[in-house]
Design an enzyme around this catalytic site. Sequence first.
Site, PDB file in Angstrom:
ATOM      1  CE  LYS A  14      38.585  39.095  34.671  1.00 29.01           C
ATOM      2  NZ  LYS A  14      39.563  38.260  35.365  1.00 29.01           N
ATOM      3  NE  ARG A  89      35.002  35.362  38.251  1.00 30.49           N
ATOM      4  CZ  ARG A  89      35.606  36.551  38.336  1.00 30.49           C
ATOM      5  NH1 ARG A  89      35.026  37.632  37.895  1.00 30.49           N
ATOM      6  NH2 ARG A  89      36.802  36.633  38.866  1.00 30.49           N
ATOM      7  NE  ARG A 146      40.481  35.610  43.461  1.00 30.93           N
ATOM      8  CZ  ARG A 146      41.292  36.641  43.696  1.00 30.93           C
ATOM      9  NH1 ARG A 146      41.971  36.708  44.834  1.00 30.93           N
ATOM     10  NH2 ARG A 146      41.413  37.595  42.811  1.00 30.93           N
TER      11      ARG A 146
END
Length: 194
Positions: A14, A89, A146
């Site tokens: 990203k 997110r 994560r």
Amino acid sequence: MINLVLFGPPGSGKGTQAKKLAEKYGLLHISTGDLFRKEIGDKSELGLLATSYIQKGELVPDEVTIGMLKAALARHGSTFGVIYDGFPRTVDQAKALDEMLEESEDEIDVLISLKVEDKEIIERIIKRGESSGRADDKDEAIIQSRIEVYKKETQPVYAYYDAHDKALTIKGSGDIDEIFESLCAVIDQVTVEE
Ligand code: ADP
């Protein structure tokens, strides 16, 4: 205004692609990860708080993240458009972003998700950790958490935009320039439709 969300798991590229896109289309690139790292570097109160989550591979609470994002946008004033990298997110962050944009009769045009397999993601992040100095890139347990957080808390953001026909997925593995070309093709299509 063009408002894009670049989406995908940690290590999906990203940041790399957002920088290139921001330059090509003259957009403001906002990366919440970079904003947190700046606060951490400055040893601010916000940075200290963020570290306690980031070093565990968890998300920083929505309230804190949304507040930081709003402040960053306000600092930059008006722009031709924004490319959001690493935000939203969570679905609550997506709702907050929509509400914020609505206030200026604006909206997200498209969310583009970069698809990369878990195995490749882990390899990429570990490689990045060798040079980036990011502690959260060096520990495999943190990387795993994560990825889990991404699947549980972040992936639903895709469905949120998909429900409004605003989400697309492209292949995020392979050559950086080829991925960039695919992203540009999507963006050109979306901006022509505007
Ligand atoms: P990557 O996508 O490579 O994992 P980022 O630089 O985007 O890394 O983010 C690093 C860390 O910062 C995340 O693991 C998370 O703890 C925190 N973070 C970044 N953006 C957000 C966000 N929108 N909401 C909550 N936490 C965030």
